[in-house]
Write a protein that holds these residues in place. Structure first.
Motif, PDB file in Angstrom:
ATOM      1  N   ASP A 142      35.006 102.924  28.007  1.00 52.39           N
ATOM      2  CA  ASP A 142      34.492 101.746  27.306  1.00 52.39           C
ATOM      3  C   ASP A 142      33.001 101.888  27.001  1.00 52.39           C
ATOM      4  OD1 ASP A 142      36.881 100.336  27.330  1.00 52.39           O
ATOM      5  OD2 ASP A 142      36.355  99.127  29.077  1.00 52.39           O
ATOM      6  N   THR A 143      32.596 101.331  25.876  1.00 51.14           N
ATOM      7  CA  THR A 143      31.187 101.138  25.572  1.00 51.14           C
ATOM      8  C   THR A 143      30.869  99.685  25.898  1.00 51.14           C
ATOM      9  OG1 THR A 143      31.240 102.767  23.790  1.00 51.14           O
ATOM     10  CG2 THR A 143      29.436 101.187  23.750  1.00 51.14           C
ATOM     11  N   ALA A 144      29.788  99.462  26.629  1.00 51.41           N
ATOM     12  CA  ALA A 144      29.412  98.105  27.039  1.00 51.41           C
ATOM     13  C   ALA A 144      28.193  97.640  26.252  1.00 51.41           C
ATOM     14  CB  ALA A 144      29.114  98.068  28.531  1.00 51.41           C
ATOM     15  N   PHE A 145      28.245  96.384  25.834  1.00 48.29           N
ATOM     16  CA  PHE A 145      27.131  95.738  25.158  1.00 48.29           C
ATOM     17  C   PHE A 145      26.772  94.512  25.982  1.00 48.29           C
ATOM     18  CE2 PHE A 145      29.645  97.910  21.957  1.00 48.29           C
ATOM     19  CZ  PHE A 145      28.673  98.628  21.257  1.00 48.29           C
ATOM     20  N   ALA A 146      25.527  94.426  26.438  1.00 49.68           N
ATOM     21  CA  ALA A 146      25.088  93.312  27.280  1.00 49.68           C
ATOM     22  C   ALA A 146      24.317  92.291  26.458  1.00 49.68           C
ATOM     23  CB  ALA A 146      24.229  93.831  28.424  1.00 49.68           C
ATOM     24  N   VAL A 191      26.175  88.350  29.996  1.00 51.95           N
ATOM     25  CA  VAL A 191      27.529  88.486  29.440  1.00 51.95           C
ATOM     26  C   VAL A 191      27.691  89.877  28.841  1.00 51.95           C
ATOM     27  CG1 VAL A 191      29.119  87.613  27.680  1.00 51.95           C
ATOM     28  CG2 VAL A 191      27.691  86.023  28.953  1.00 51.95           C
ATOM     29  N   LYS A 192      28.820  90.506  29.130  1.00 56.84           N
ATOM     30  CA  LYS A 192      29.078  91.841  28.598  1.00 56.84           C
ATOM     31  C   LYS A 192      30.324  91.859  27.723  1.00 56.84           C
ATOM     32  CE  LYS A 192      26.998  94.431  32.342  1.00 56.84           C
ATOM     33  NZ  LYS A 192      27.240  95.365  33.439  1.00 56.84           N
ATOM     34  N   LEU A 193      30.226  92.601  26.619  1.00 50.50           N
ATOM     35  CA  LEU A 193      31.364  92.915  25.756  1.00 50.50           C
ATOM     36  C   LEU A 193      31.697  94.380  25.972  1.00 50.50           C
ATOM     37  CD1 LEU A 193      30.640  91.502  22.176  1.00 50.50           C
ATOM     38  CD2 LEU A 193      32.380  90.743  23.780  1.00 50.50           C
ATOM     39  N   PHE A 194      32.961  94.681  26.170  1.00 47.84           N
ATOM     40  CA  PHE A 194      33.421  96.053  26.334  1.00 47.84           C
ATOM     41  C   PHE A 194      34.316  96.404  25.150  1.00 47.84           C
ATOM     42  CE2 PHE A 194      32.606  94.370  30.540  1.00 47.84           C
ATOM     43  CZ  PHE A 194      31.857  95.369  31.129  1.00 47.84           C
TER      44      PHE A 194
END
Length: 107
Positions: A52-56, A60-63
């Motif tokens: 997964d690439t994570a965006f913070a 809150v994080k989006l994977f």
């Protein structure tokens, strides 16, 4: 490559995770579905997948999985309320066409 999230979406995810009592964030992805080809998928993430690439966005994080990332690059995740209806809205610049019911798209 990247995704963004509005404050309304981040707040909704934060509140939902708090009610749920666990989770590191949500995973956004695409799957083959509908009459136009692809549809969005959201799920809670308790343990991220290694790929997964994570965006913070604050706390809150989006994977995003690698396969979906190419379709979602540049997408803004929003949360809207219109009358009695509420839900996530995907502002995806890669979408070329949608089906009549709005449930699926092509890039």
């Amino acid at each position: 490559m990247g995704l963004s999230m509005t404050e309304q979406a981040a707040r909704h995810v934060r509140e939902t995770l708090a009610k749920r009592g666990k989770g590191q964030g949500i995973r956004i992805g695409v799957k083959t579905s509908g009459c136009s080809g692809l549809s969005y998928v959201l799920e809670f993430v308790d343990t991220p997948n290694p790929e997964d690439t994570a965006f913070a966005f604050g706390d809150v994080k989006l994977f995003v999985d690698p396969k979906s990332l190419v379709y979602l690059d540049g997408t803004e995740l929003d949360f809207t309320r219109e009358g009695l209806n509420q839900g996530f809205r995907f502002n995806n610049p890669n979408v070329k066409n949608t089906c009549g019911c709005g449930e699926s798209f092509t890039t």
